[in-house]
Design an enzyme around this catalytic site. Structure first.
Site, PDB file in Angstrom:
ATOM      1  CE1 TYR A  42       0.189   2.111   4.149  1.00  0.00           C
ATOM      2  CE2 TYR A  42       0.669  -0.192   4.617  1.00  0.00           C
ATOM      3  CZ  TYR A  42       0.692   1.139   4.994  1.00  0.00           C
ATOM      4  OH  TYR A  42       1.226   1.510   6.210  1.00  0.00           O
ATOM      5  CB  CYS A  43       1.781   3.830  -1.680  1.00  0.00           C
ATOM      6  SG  CYS A  43       0.851   3.725  -3.231  1.00  0.00           S
ATOM      7  CB  THR A  44      -0.062   8.428  -0.638  1.00  0.00           C
ATOM      8  OG1 THR A  44       1.048   8.492   0.245  1.00  0.00           O
ATOM      9  CG2 THR A  44      -1.003   9.585  -0.345  1.00  0.00           C
ATOM     10  CB  ILE A  64      -3.790   5.856   2.609  1.00  0.00           C
ATOM     11  CG1 ILE A  64      -2.651   4.878   2.926  1.00  0.00           C
ATOM     12  CG2 ILE A  64      -4.396   6.385   3.900  1.00  0.00           C
ATOM     13  CD1 ILE A  64      -1.388   5.550   3.421  1.00  0.00           C
TER      14      ILE A  64
END
Length: 361
Positions: free
Chosen positions: A211-213, A240
């Site tokens: 996952y990342c932004t 996110i």
């Protein structure tokens, strides 16, 4: 894809379009605006034959719609974070959807938005929309991990053996992350990719969630992990930002705690009320990022209200003492000082460097 029209790639070459007004004046104009704005992000991996031509096409249309933000265009696709006036949002969306490859693209709407995220439009051509350091010609973005939504994310996280991998920088992870997420302790995304594969050795058959932004880094990371022989790789759709929106809309439990760092003037959007970071000057609970007010330093760090008042928004007493000097004199005094122009990174040292404390801190 040959059957799709390529109207936007057939525009004749023209001079590079860019803003000609000072950033200071544009920022003041933004602060004086009364119309609400929506901050959002989007990205898409798709082949662009002529990025410079595509860039100018975007600039001309988005500038007319009074869109502000930062957009990167490369032969591998587009990555954008923008702010759109409320009255222009439908026109903006329709313009994007008029581009065949971007038709119905997901727009990640900011969760915690004051409408003051950007004050100018900057569209740049890059070699890649995410600098990955990958040179293996066998690597392909066509084979990537499986998308999962918020509900699937929560479900998989409850399953024994699932590994959640954070593909962001330390200063992002520090203020907010998924519960029990693994942090990859490297300074850049290009270093993170091989390090993540090395750290996950022995888990080739485990469920691995990247996952990342906003999804752009973890999507490429999922493809890289598959390329390195991992079999059950997932990546959080929309990152996110999209997860937080889904959780809020559906009344679900948020397994992400704290703040989501964002790369615009806000420097963060609140996801949960948990404060998991600390002021870098006094150590009290705090997750508010700021840049040192000394223009010759501009260090990115976390500062509580008490320290902001005590140090006048600076990272150290030294910077505070030079705050009233002309900007050029400030820069001259900072020459050779190691903490100028740095942020808190993910290396084992954790900080490069930590803001200096005084005897009173």
């Amino acid at each position: 894809m040959e059957h799709r029209p390529r109207r936007m790639f057939e525009i004749s070459c023209m001079a590079v379009l860019h803003n000609r007004i000072s950033g200071k004046e544009l920022k003041q104009r933004l602060l004086e605006e009364t119309e609400p704005r929506t901050t959002l992000s989007f990205y898409h991996y798709f082949p662009i034959r002529n990025p410079a031509e595509f860039r100018d096409h975007l600039y001309r249309h988005l500038n007319e719609l009074k869109v502000f933000g930062r957009i990167y265009v490369a032969k591998e696709g587009i990555n954008a974070q923008v702010s759109v006036p409320a009255s222009m949002f439908i026109s903006f969306r329709d313009f994007l959807y008029s581009i065949p490859e971007l038709n119905n693209i997901r727009l990640n709407i900011a969760v915690d938005d004051n409408g003051k995220s950007f004050w100018l439009l900057a569209i740049k051509v890059r070699d890649k929309i995410v600098a990955d350091g990958i040179t293996d010609p066998a690597f392909s973005m066509e084979k990537r991990g499986r998308y999962i939504d918020a509900a699937s994310m929560n479900h998989l996280m409850d399953e024994p053996g699932t590994v959640v991998v954070d593909m962001r920088n330390h200063y992002e992870y520090e203020v907010g992350h998924f519960k029990n997420a693994v942090e990859i302790p490297s300074d850049t995304f290009r270093e993170q990719l091989p390090m993540a594969a090395e750290m996950m050795k022995g888990k080739e058959d485990a469920n691995i969630i990247m996952y990342c932004t906003g999804g752009i880094r973890c999507e490429k990371a999922s493809a890289y992990m598959l390329h390195r022989g991992f079999r059950n790789v997932f990546h959080l759709e929309g990152g996110i930002i999209h997860y937080a929106g889904e959780v809020k809309e559906k009344g679900m439990e948020s397994k992400f705690i704290g703040k989501n760092f964002v790369f615009d003037n806000r420097l963060g959007e609140r996801i949960t009320e948990d404060v998991i970071a600390h002021c870098h000057q006094c150590g009290s609970p705090c997750d508010t990022h700021t840049n040192c007010k000394n223009d010759g330093c501009h260090l990115l760090f976390i500062q509580c209200e008490a320290c902001a008042e005590k140090f006048s928004g600076c990272c150290s007493e030294t910077c505070r003492q030079t705050l009233d000097l002309p900007a050029e004199r400030q820069k001259e005094l900072r020459k050779g000082v190691e903490n100028g122009q740095y942020v808190f990174n993910k290396s084992k040292q954790r900080l490069r460097p930590r803001p200096a404390r005084t005897d009173e801190s």
